[in-house]
Design a protein around this motif. Sequence first.
Motif, PDB file in Angstrom:
ATOM      1  N   LEU A 183       0.830  -1.205   0.000  1.00  0.00           N
ATOM      2  CA  LEU A 183       0.000   0.000   0.000  1.00  0.00           C
ATOM      3  C   LEU A 183       0.867   1.260   0.000  1.00  0.00           C
ATOM      4  O   LEU A 183       0.554   2.239  -0.685  1.00  0.00           O
ATOM      5  CB  LEU A 183      -0.933  -0.004   1.209  1.00  0.00           C
ATOM      6  N   GLY A 184       1.958   1.224   0.761  1.00  0.00           N
ATOM      7  CA  GLY A 184       2.861   2.366   0.789  1.00  0.00           C
ATOM      8  C   GLY A 184       3.487   2.628  -0.564  1.00  0.00           C
ATOM      9  O   GLY A 184       3.612   3.788  -0.997  1.00  0.00           O
ATOM     10  N   ASP A 185       3.865   1.562  -1.252  1.00  0.00           N
ATOM     11  CA  ASP A 185       4.467   1.700  -2.583  1.00  0.00           C
ATOM     12  C   ASP A 185       3.473   2.269  -3.600  1.00  0.00           C
ATOM     13  O   ASP A 185       3.882   2.855  -4.603  1.00  0.00           O
ATOM     14  CB  ASP A 185       4.981   0.349  -3.077  1.00  0.00           C
ATOM     15  N   LEU A 186       2.176   2.062  -3.335  1.00  0.00           N
ATOM     16  CA  LEU A 186       1.134   2.529  -4.262  1.00  0.00           C
ATOM     17  C   LEU A 186       0.581   3.904  -3.890  1.00  0.00           C
ATOM     18  O   LEU A 186      -0.298   4.417  -4.585  1.00  0.00           O
ATOM     19  CB  LEU A 186      -0.020   1.521  -4.293  1.00  0.00           C
ATOM     20  N   ALA A 187       1.073   4.492  -2.827  1.00  0.00           N
ATOM     21  CA  ALA A 187       0.488   5.732  -2.301  1.00  0.00           C
ATOM     22  C   ALA A 187       0.474   6.874  -3.313  1.00  0.00           C
ATOM     23  O   ALA A 187      -0.398   7.738  -3.258  1.00  0.00           O
ATOM     24  CB  ALA A 187       1.227   6.153  -1.038  1.00  0.00           C
ATOM     25  N   LEU A 188       1.426   6.891  -4.235  1.00  0.00           N
ATOM     26  CA  LEU A 188       1.487   7.956  -5.241  1.00  0.00           C
ATOM     27  C   LEU A 188       1.028   7.482  -6.622  1.00  0.00           C
ATOM     28  O   LEU A 188       1.190   8.204  -7.612  1.00  0.00           O
ATOM     29  CB  LEU A 188       2.926   8.506  -5.325  1.00  0.00           C
ATOM     30  N   HIS A 189       0.446   6.312  -6.673  1.00  0.00           N
ATOM     31  CA  HIS A 189      -0.004   5.762  -7.958  1.00  0.00           C
ATOM     32  C   HIS A 189      -1.161   6.604  -8.496  1.00  0.00           C
ATOM     33  O   HIS A 189      -2.079   6.963  -7.756  1.00  0.00           O
ATOM     34  CB  HIS A 189      -0.453   4.310  -7.767  1.00  0.00           C
ATOM     35  N   PRO A 190      -1.155   6.932  -9.788  1.00  0.00           N
ATOM     36  CA  PRO A 190      -2.214   7.798 -10.341  1.00  0.00           C
ATOM     37  C   PRO A 190      -3.620   7.218 -10.266  1.00  0.00           C
ATOM     38  O   PRO A 190      -4.594   7.965 -10.173  1.00  0.00           O
ATOM     39  CB  PRO A 190      -1.783   8.001 -11.803  1.00  0.00           C
ATOM     40  N   LEU A 191      -3.761   5.905 -10.296  1.00  0.00           N
ATOM     41  CA  LEU A 191      -5.078   5.277 -10.232  1.00  0.00           C
ATOM     42  C   LEU A 191      -5.413   4.757  -8.836  1.00  0.00           C
ATOM     43  O   LEU A 191      -6.560   4.828  -8.398  1.00  0.00           O
ATOM     44  CB  LEU A 191      -5.164   4.109 -11.229  1.00  0.00           C
ATOM     45  N   LEU A 192      -4.422   4.240  -8.156  1.00  0.00           N
ATOM     46  CA  LEU A 192      -4.648   3.519  -6.901  1.00  0.00           C
ATOM     47  C   LEU A 192      -4.216   4.297  -5.662  1.00  0.00           C
ATOM     48  O   LEU A 192      -4.528   3.889  -4.542  1.00  0.00           O
ATOM     49  CB  LEU A 192      -3.902   2.175  -6.935  1.00  0.00           C
ATOM     50  N   GLY A 193      -3.512   5.394  -5.855  1.00  0.00           N
ATOM     51  CA  GLY A 193      -2.880   6.084  -4.744  1.00  0.00           C
ATOM     52  C   GLY A 193      -3.819   6.574  -3.668  1.00  0.00           C
ATOM     53  O   GLY A 193      -3.544   6.415  -2.472  1.00  0.00           O
ATOM     54  N   LYS A 194      -4.920   7.182  -4.058  1.00  0.00           N
ATOM     55  CA  LYS A 194      -5.841   7.742  -3.068  1.00  0.00           C
ATOM     56  C   LYS A 194      -6.400   6.670  -2.144  1.00  0.00           C
ATOM     57  O   LYS A 194      -6.402   6.819  -0.913  1.00  0.00           O
ATOM     58  CB  LYS A 194      -6.978   8.480  -3.772  1.00  0.00           C
ATOM     59  N   GLU A 195      -6.861   5.563  -2.727  1.00  0.00           N
ATOM     60  CA  GLU A 195      -7.422   4.480  -1.919  1.00  0.00           C
ATOM     61  C   GLU A 195      -6.333   3.781  -1.114  1.00  0.00           C
ATOM     62  O   GLU A 195      -6.545   3.431   0.052  1.00  0.00           O
ATOM     63  CB  GLU A 195      -8.136   3.467  -2.819  1.00  0.00           C
ATOM     64  N   ALA A 196      -5.156   3.594  -1.710  1.00  0.00           N
ATOM     65  CA  ALA A 196      -4.059   2.953  -0.988  1.00  0.00           C
ATOM     66  C   ALA A 196      -3.671   3.789   0.230  1.00  0.00           C
ATOM     67  O   ALA A 196      -3.456   3.250   1.322  1.00  0.00           O
ATOM     68  CB  ALA A 196      -2.858   2.768  -1.914  1.00  0.00           C
ATOM     69  N   LEU A 200      -3.976   2.723   4.125  1.00  0.00           N
ATOM     70  CA  LEU A 200      -2.752   2.731   4.924  1.00  0.00           C
ATOM     71  C   LEU A 200      -2.951   3.530   6.206  1.00  0.00           C
ATOM     72  O   LEU A 200      -2.498   3.120   7.283  1.00  0.00           O
ATOM     73  CB  LEU A 200      -1.612   3.321   4.105  1.00  0.00           C
ATOM     74  N   ARG A 201      -3.659   4.647   6.124  1.00  0.00           N
ATOM     75  CA  ARG A 201      -3.946   5.432   7.321  1.00  0.00           C
ATOM     76  C   ARG A 201      -4.802   4.649   8.307  1.00  0.00           C
ATOM     77  O   ARG A 201      -4.602   4.712   9.522  1.00  0.00           O
ATOM     78  CB  ARG A 201      -4.655   6.741   6.938  1.00  0.00           C
ATOM     79  N   ARG A 202      -5.736   3.864   7.790  1.00  0.00           N
ATOM     80  CA  ARG A 202      -6.586   3.060   8.660  1.00  0.00           C
ATOM     81  C   ARG A 202      -5.787   1.966   9.358  1.00  0.00           C
ATOM     82  O   ARG A 202      -6.045   1.620  10.510  1.00  0.00           O
ATOM     83  CB  ARG A 202      -7.734   2.457   7.857  1.00  0.00           C
ATOM     84  N   VAL A 203      -4.809   1.408   8.669  1.00  0.00           N
ATOM     85  CA  VAL A 203      -3.966   0.380   9.260  1.00  0.00           C
ATOM     86  C   VAL A 203      -3.156   0.945  10.417  1.00  0.00           C
ATOM     87  O   VAL A 203      -2.954   0.298  11.448  1.00  0.00           O
ATOM     88  CB  VAL A 203      -2.992  -0.198   8.178  1.00  0.00           C
ATOM     89  N   ARG A 204      -2.721   2.193  10.302  1.00  0.00           N
ATOM     90  CA  ARG A 204      -1.827   2.793  11.293  1.00  0.00           C
ATOM     91  C   ARG A 204      -2.561   3.320  12.522  1.00  0.00           C
ATOM     92  O   ARG A 204      -1.935   3.692  13.495  1.00  0.00           O
ATOM     93  CB  ARG A 204      -1.039   3.934  10.622  1.00  0.00           C
ATOM     94  N   ARG A 205      -3.893   3.392  12.462  1.00  0.00           N
ATOM     95  CA  ARG A 205      -4.635   3.912  13.609  1.00  0.00           C
ATOM     96  C   ARG A 205      -4.567   2.945  14.799  1.00  0.00           C
ATOM     97  O   ARG A 205      -4.566   1.751  14.623  1.00  0.00           O
ATOM     98  CB  ARG A 205      -6.106   4.137  13.211  1.00  0.00           C
TER      99      ARG A 205
END
Length: 205
Positions: A183-196, A200-205
Amino acid sequence: MSDSNQEGPILAVDLARRLAGDAEYQAALSKHEVDRAQAMAELSAAERPIVIDLDDVGIRVDSVWDLLNSTSRPPFYSDALPVLLHHLKKGGYPDRVLDGLARALTVKPQGTAYWIDLRDAYLKTAPESEAATGLANALGVLAAKRHYTELTRLVTDERRGSERLMMLKAVRRLGGESGRQVLGDLALHPLLGKEASHLLRRVRR
């Protein structure tokens, strides 16, 4: 000072009356309705073999999509699954029908046994298509721990489209630290980044 001849906002009822008297609009509307009815008839004819095979196992529906109503699923729904899988693997159906087959197979826990078949069907679809989205959803929902490595391959396959969004939750659910890395690797992906990033933020809570 306002112009006394300027028309005010058109009420919905007035607009409806005007459009009702507009011959060009009515002709276009009629053509749209005819085209829609024709498309529905073609889909109905295309899925007729599936409906017949379902009827043979005691499940009477008019369309594969009727099976998706969870409040009225037949009591012997599990009998439908081999029929649905057979037709999914057979292929050759319109996207809308393949999407319906995929979503009708998205049933836990039985559908998990068909994960590899669903993957194979997904890889045959065109990226961004309706069928690809339905199958990606099934792969995400039905994935088990043993499918995680293959799931990440599908999610990171740049030959595919935005339907991969449907599998990201499964990466988080199954992957642990590895899933967080993906998910971290996809964080800046143009299609998947927003959801990734959201996952990821939900995992870290």
